[in-house]
Design an enzyme around this catalytic site. Sequence first.
Site, PDB file in Angstrom:
ATOM      1  N   ASP A  80       0.787  -1.170   0.116  1.00 20.60           N
ATOM      2  CA  ASP A  80      -0.055   0.018  -0.071  1.00 20.60           C
ATOM      3  C   ASP A  80       0.857   1.253  -0.021  1.00 20.60           C
ATOM      4  OD1 ASP A  80       0.904  -0.552   2.631  1.00 20.60           O
ATOM      5  OD2 ASP A  80      -0.552   0.734   3.415  1.00 20.60           O
ATOM      6  N   GLU A 171       0.027  -1.522   5.492  1.00 21.75           N
ATOM      7  CA  GLU A 171       1.253  -1.049   6.271  1.00 21.75           C
ATOM      8  C   GLU A 171       1.050   0.357   6.743  1.00 21.75           C
ATOM      9  OE1 GLU A 171       5.135   0.508   7.731  1.00 21.75           O
ATOM     10  OE2 GLU A 171       4.000   1.312   6.172  1.00 21.75           O
TER      11      GLU A 171
HETATM   12 ZN   LIG Z   1       6.924   2.244   4.004  1.00 26.32          ZN
END
Ligand SMILES: [Zn+2]
Length: 402
Positions: A80, A171
Amino acid sequence: MTDILSRFLKYVDVCTTSDDSSSTFPSSSFQLAFAEALAGECRDIGLLDVNVDDYGYVHAFLPSNTDKPVKKIAFISHMDTSPDACGFNIRPVVTENYDGGIIKLNGTELNPDEFPTLKNHIGETIISSSGTTLLGADDKAGISEIMTAMEYIIENDTPHGDITIIFTPDEEIGKGVDYLDMNSFDADFGYTVDGGAIGELEYENFNAAAAEITIHGKSVHPGTAKNVMLNASLIASEFISMLPKDETPATTEGYEGFFHLTDMKGNVSVAVLDYIIRDFDKDSFENRKKLIADKVKLLNEHYGNIASIEIYDQYYNMREIIEKDMSIIELAKKSMEEVGVTPKIQPIRGGTDGARLSFMGLPCPNLFTGGYNFHGPYEYIPLESMKKAVEVIVKIAENIAK
Ligand SMILES: [Zn+2]
């Protein structure tokens, strides 16, 4: 071999912005599409046991090609990009043979006076965003580097032990390893490839907690409020001033910890303050949590039980785990030096998925990707740094098998 530039440009072309308001995992469906594409590529380059699980984690495996028993390793990057900046319609600007001057972008510029790190990369190829979006080097550079390193190892039959590859979703919204099945792979340790400038090697991060303080006031008509009204918002501002003024993010650096007021809302009846608490040192982290709770106690003693606090731990300094076996750091350092990269060990003033993984049983320091100015329109990465990151990953794999 696919060259790393075209691989990277292909990845950043896919929007994978995560969404912290989403209740699904992964938080955005385009991350799943990207995961499937990466899985296909993993199969194409010859990785085995490739799959995308129900949560969007990409798993791939490269079995050992040596007869010696060697340590099993994992390389991890996230798919992401940060919701802090637009991640759609990314049009990277590739500046070859950078001359040290201003790089013109769409409506803005990358100016070495403002971003002096550019000066370290004169003569190199700088990949930047167009100025209206982020670039997505965080962490598509990491994915490109791992993928290119694996392709190199397979094509050149470089000696290596068992290698697991994991690409994680979400993340950037702090959920990168929430649903990672630790039993789905077997590794002695790992590296996240998610750091910044060339040479960065990180194994220390904050201990982190969040605190929410709720203050209940007493609301009466202001005309007849004397000695009766308790204004929750005023008491909240009193509380704010009770915490050390020189221990905020804006007044600290390096190994210094802080209290950070992230949100406040209030009226006469009720006020809520949200803090995050950060410290590298475990004892002083515990002391900070005690201090903030003690200040709430003081309010309660003074005004009668009007305030409550909830504190919860978010993540811990991975140093505690890594220190038990510093060979993981030595291996990374040695591998960097062997390919001509000077290791720069520094503390992370934040957390990483590697920090959480370390406490989940997989010691996991962070390696550089080469990128700068993540999460915004000034993000850029020198191609030469990406190539060095590939060499470091290959060298780590090779050195383990020695
Ligand atoms: Zn990163």
